[in-house]
Design a protein around this motif. Structure first.
Motif, mmCIF file in Angstrom:
data_model
loop_
_atom_site.group_PDB
_atom_site.id
_atom_site.type_symbol
_atom_site.label_atom_id
_atom_site.label_comp_id
_atom_site.label_asym_id
_atom_site.label_seq_id
_atom_site.Cartn_x
_atom_site.Cartn_y
_atom_site.Cartn_z
ATOM 1 N N GLU A 1 0.815 -1.206 0.000
ATOM 2 C CA GLU A 1 0.000 0.000 0.000
ATOM 3 C C GLU A 1 0.855 1.266 0.000
ATOM 4 O O GLU A 1 0.432 2.294 -0.531
ATOM 5 N N THR A 2 2.038 1.207 0.570
ATOM 6 C CA THR A 2 2.790 2.449 0.818
ATOM 7 C C THR A 2 4.093 2.576 0.029
ATOM 8 O O THR A 2 4.695 3.645 0.024
ATOM 9 N N VAL A 3 4.545 1.501 -0.608
ATOM 10 C CA VAL A 3 5.899 1.534 -1.174
ATOM 11 C C VAL A 3 6.032 2.536 -2.323
ATOM 12 O O VAL A 3 7.098 3.132 -2.519
ATOM 13 N N PHE A 4 4.948 2.756 -3.074
ATOM 14 C CA PHE A 4 5.059 3.700 -4.189
ATOM 15 C C PHE A 4 5.355 5.121 -3.674
ATOM 16 O O PHE A 4 6.226 5.816 -4.209
ATOM 17 N N ALA A 5 4.624 5.518 -2.613
ATOM 18 C CA ALA A 5 4.852 6.855 -2.036
ATOM 19 C C ALA A 5 6.285 6.978 -1.513
ATOM 20 O O ALA A 5 6.935 8.027 -1.643
ATOM 21 N N GLU A 6 6.765 5.895 -0.943
ATOM 22 C CA GLU A 6 8.126 5.886 -0.407
ATOM 23 C C GLU A 6 9.157 6.036 -1.541
ATOM 24 O O GLU A 6 10.174 6.721 -1.408
ATOM 25 N N TRP A 7 8.855 5.365 -2.652
ATOM 26 C CA TRP A 7 9.717 5.430 -3.844
ATOM 27 C C TRP A 7 9.806 6.863 -4.364
ATOM 28 O O TRP A 7 10.898 7.374 -4.640
ATOM 29 N N ARG A 8 8.665 7.520 -4.468
ATOM 30 C CA ARG A 8 8.619 8.932 -4.891
ATOM 31 C C ARG A 8 9.362 9.826 -3.885
ATOM 32 O O ARG A 8 10.122 10.708 -4.272
ATOM 33 N N ALA A 9 9.107 9.570 -2.583
ATOM 34 C CA ALA A 9 9.735 10.393 -1.539
ATOM 35 C C ALA A 9 11.255 10.275 -1.595
ATOM 36 O O ALA A 9 11.974 11.198 -1.201
ATOM 37 N N ALA A 10 11.739 9.150 -2.121
ATOM 38 C CA ALA A 10 13.185 8.968 -2.270
ATOM 39 C C ALA A 10 13.699 9.668 -3.534
ATOM 40 O O ALA A 10 14.877 9.519 -3.896
ATOM 41 N N GLY A 11 12.800 10.379 -4.216
ATOM 42 C CA GLY A 11 13.209 11.157 -5.380
ATOM 43 C C GLY A 11 13.259 10.355 -6.668
ATOM 44 O O GLY A 11 13.837 10.796 -7.657
ATOM 45 N N ARG A 12 12.619 9.186 -6.682
ATOM 46 C CA ARG A 12 12.681 8.334 -7.875
ATOM 47 C C ARG A 12 11.438 8.510 -8.732
ATOM 48 O O ARG A 12 10.340 8.632 -8.211
#
Ligand code: SP5
Ligand code: ZN
Length: 343
Positions: free
Chosen positions: A72-83
């Protein structure tokens, strides 16, 4: 019979995959479900019903809460990492590396921990699509529990490669396993899963390996040459209380109808002897001769016979869509099984 379907499957579409060293358009594309739906309507199979949204608890009967949180959350985390782009794992544990038993903290390490390949990515809305596919399976199971003789859950993305806490093989949530558990939680005490997809249902096997309340029989390309490799050998027969309740039928490349049917009939007899009170069919039609990623040789008419023989069990039956990538024939092949069942 009723077909359960939601257009929410469009919320998942990995743009690409690696195929023999080339980046190609993914074989597991939204068009697949649309083609099956069009054939359901054209054939007059029955009503098409939108599944309701179920509480996450129904899915947590199979999948771990930490894995669901991750999806549920990994995509947001990926974006937050600047990817940018989609979320892709890229490296996995080799047999020379010790097993770890808790999720690591780093993003890529956790992606590796919760997956086994890069057949499919996680997009911004993959979680929602996978959740709706699970809803589609649950609604089909509930229709059968309510007295329908059979139902068709037109799930996409597919599910049988997904385990308790991992994705892979285009699969994120194990729709068939979630449905089987739904039967067990509502009065059934023995459920069989008949997995006729071309690939071994490694996720389903992992989920039920030590249990005797679910019998899994799977016919598939021998893992010695075919994805997912490593699992699906005949020697894997279950463990502990589950010993004898996992039946694998690995078959060679080029397997055609007579040899496939012989294995199917053996599995059919074993399922009959188990005497389940409900049946879940992991319905992949990637055994078709023109399937672009598979190496069996079944023809469209053979899918009618498969459905007829499944009807011979006389069991409440839920068909759950898995694989099948020859889009021109996918609708006919899948619906042939259902029409063969209805006789
Ligand atoms: C649900 C399901 O059927 N999953 C299958 C996942 C298969 N993933 C590996 C595909 C490899 C495709 N490369 C071969 C392409 C030949 N042109
Ligand atoms: Zn498959």
């Amino acid at each position: 019979m009723k077909t359960f379907y939601t257009a929410d499957h469009h919320l998942h579409h990995s743009g690409m995959e690696l195929s023999f060293g080339r980046i190609v358009e993914t074989f597991e594309k939204p068009e697949r479900a649309e083609i099956v739906l069009a054939r359901v309507n054209q054939a007059g199979l029955g009503p098409v019903v939108e599944p309701p949204s179920y509480p996450r608890a129904a899915i947590e009967r199979i999948h771990t809460p930490d894995y669901l949180d991750f999806l549920e959350t990994v995509f947001a985390e990926w974006r937050a990492a600047g990817r940018d782009g989609e979320v892709w794992p890229y490296s996995w544990r080799h047999r020379s590396m010790p097993m770890i038993d808790a999720p690591p903290s780093g993003l890529d390490a956790r992606l590796s921990y919760y997956s086994f390949d890069m057949a499919g990515s996680i997009t911004e809305t993959t979680w929602q699509a996978a959740k709706r596919a699970a809803d589609t399976a649950l609604a089909g199971a509930d229709a059968v529990l309510a007295g329908e003789k059979a139902a068709f859950s037109l799930c996409r993305p597919p599910g049988h490669h997904a385990g308790r806490d991992f994705f892979g093989g285009y699969c994120y949530l194990n729709n068939a396993a979630i449905a089987a558990q739904r039967f067990l939680d509502n009065g059934h005490d023995r459920v069989a899963i008949f997995d006729v997809d071309y690939h071994h249902g490694n996720g389903t096997q992992e989920i039920f390996y030590d249990r005797d309340d679910v019998l899994l029989a799977s016919l598939h390309g021998d893992p010695d040459f075919e994805f997912p490799f490593h699992l699906g050998y005949a020697r894997e027969r279950g463990a502990g209380e589950g010993e004898g309740y996992n039946l694998n039928y690995p078959l060679p490349a080029g397997t055609a109808w007579p040899e496939w049917l012989a294995a199917f009939e053996d599995a059919h007899a074993q399922i009959g002897a188990y005497a389940p009170s409900a049946l879940v069919v992991s319905l992949g039609v990637d055994t078709f001769k023109d399937d672009p990623i598979s190496q069996f040789k079944l023809e469209s008419e053979h899918f009618l016979t498969i459905g007829r023989r499944i009807a011979d069990f006389g069991l409440p039956t839920l068909f759950v869509m898995e694989g099948g990538y020859a889009v021109d024939a996918l609708g006919v092949n899948a619906v042939n099984v259902l029409q063969g069942f209805e006789g």
